[in-house]
Design a protein around this motif. Sequence first.
Motif, PDB file in Angstrom:
ATOM      1  N   ALA A  34       0.768  -1.245   0.012  1.00  0.00           N
ATOM      2  CA  ALA A  34      -0.046  -0.086   0.148  1.00  0.00           C
ATOM      3  C   ALA A  34       0.769   1.203  -0.129  1.00  0.00           C
ATOM      4  O   ALA A  34       0.540   2.218  -0.458  1.00  0.00           O
ATOM      5  N   ALA A  38       0.711   3.791  -3.304  1.00  0.00           N
ATOM      6  CA  ALA A  38       0.361   5.343  -2.879  1.00  0.00           C
ATOM      7  C   ALA A  38       1.565   6.183  -3.277  1.00  0.00           C
ATOM      8  O   ALA A  38       1.313   7.190  -4.037  1.00  0.00           O
ATOM      9  N   GLU A  41       2.106   6.498  -7.219  1.00  0.00           N
ATOM     10  CA  GLU A  41       0.988   6.988  -7.912  1.00  0.00           C
ATOM     11  C   GLU A  41       1.102   8.746  -7.648  1.00  0.00           C
ATOM     12  O   GLU A  41       0.973   9.600  -8.535  1.00  0.00           O
ATOM     13  N   GLN A  42       1.639   9.020  -6.520  1.00  0.00           N
ATOM     14  CA  GLN A  42       1.819  10.276  -6.113  1.00  0.00           C
ATOM     15  C   GLN A  42       2.879  11.131  -6.920  1.00  0.00           C
ATOM     16  O   GLN A  42       2.909  12.021  -7.532  1.00  0.00           O
ATOM     17  N   LEU A  77      -3.482  14.361   1.194  1.00  0.00           N
ATOM     18  CA  LEU A  77      -2.930  13.524   0.232  1.00  0.00           C
ATOM     19  C   LEU A  77      -2.859  12.215   0.676  1.00  0.00           C
ATOM     20  O   LEU A  77      -2.665  11.768   2.013  1.00  0.00           O
ATOM     21  N   GLU A  78      -3.104  11.086   0.023  1.00  0.00           N
ATOM     22  CA  GLU A  78      -2.976   9.520   0.487  1.00  0.00           C
ATOM     23  C   GLU A  78      -1.628   9.420   1.255  1.00  0.00           C
ATOM     24  O   GLU A  78      -1.694   8.897   2.231  1.00  0.00           O
ATOM     25  N   VAL A  79      -0.653   9.967   0.277  1.00  0.00           N
ATOM     26  CA  VAL A  79       0.840   9.685   0.973  1.00  0.00           C
ATOM     27  C   VAL A  79       0.992  10.230   2.151  1.00  0.00           C
ATOM     28  O   VAL A  79       1.670  10.077   3.320  1.00  0.00           O
ATOM     29  N   SER A  81      -1.621  10.816   4.774  1.00  0.00           N
ATOM     30  CA  SER A  81      -2.179  10.302   5.722  1.00  0.00           C
ATOM     31  C   SER A  81      -1.552   9.074   6.359  1.00  0.00           C
ATOM     32  O   SER A  81      -1.554   8.658   7.218  1.00  0.00           O
ATOM     33  N   ILE A  82      -0.959   8.315   5.051  1.00  0.00           N
ATOM     34  CA  ILE A  82      -0.169   6.927   5.302  1.00  0.00           C
ATOM     35  C   ILE A  82       1.075   7.410   6.133  1.00  0.00           C
ATOM     36  O   ILE A  82       1.186   6.840   7.120  1.00  0.00           O
ATOM     37  N   ARG A  85       0.142   8.335   9.706  1.00  0.00           N
ATOM     38  CA  ARG A  85      -0.393   7.146  10.670  1.00  0.00           C
ATOM     39  C   ARG A  85       0.639   6.167  11.072  1.00  0.00           C
ATOM     40  O   ARG A  85       0.890   5.855  12.016  1.00  0.00           O
TER      41      ARG A  85
END
Length: 270
Positions: A34, A38, A41-42, A77-79, A81-82, A85
């Motif tokens: 994951a 991510a 894609e970024q 951005l998804e990256v 939040s990853i 976290r």
Amino acid sequence: MTPTTPPASARAARYAADGIVQVEGLLDPSEVDAVRTAFMEQVVRDREALAADDGLAADDVLSRYPRLMQPHRRPGLEVGSIARRLMTDPRLLDVVTELIGPAYGAQSMFCYKAPSARGQALHQDNYFLLAHPETCLAAWIAVDDCDAANGALAVVPGSHRMEVVCPETADAEQSFTSGLVRPPAGLDVVQTVMRAGDVLFFHGNTVHGSLPNTTRDRFRRSLIFHYVPRSSVEISQWYLPLVAPDGTDVTVAEATGGGPCGDGWAGSAH
């Protein structure tokens, strides 16, 4: 010889002796997949949003795949939040706490190191962070299997006992950064070998770096976090605000002075 994973009960002793601890399989394969997806894609969608200003030529592969800096500050951005976290993930923080006590997150960074990319000359992280009174701690997460061929980290066990020093000039054909710190006399450079999901924890004074990726088809992607003890009273302004384990922001004083290179030194992101 490569750093080996000590049992949990021996991690603090290993860190005290070597300044380095490798923990195997801290993240499971689905989590690593994951992360990899991510960030790939970024970099295709918008690499400029987080790219480091490394002054690279347009035709340098590192311009196409630049370091992405402080993604945890971009939770939209998804990256982002990853990164936020995982920076506060108990599995990482538990090891960090074993090694340096309760800590705050200071930096997140993603490196792609595509095939043919240059490495980074031997250096010390706290040269950049200027954390005080203690140093920083890195948690270097392997997002791909990595070894000497694709430019895995090389480290100098025991070098955490040396002071942070002003670097010499590195070989620009081998390193995309300009600074070089030579290992202390009597200490050897050790090549690491890591599997995706392994994490290498190391002291901010530990000398480390990497050679170019000489493969044709293997990336050496990594997600890196830096932490500082909660007792820290200052840090270079680039790393503020810090991040508490509950995800809230924390501010300490900005570091003053020029560090080991004197007052003319201009700090920048690692």
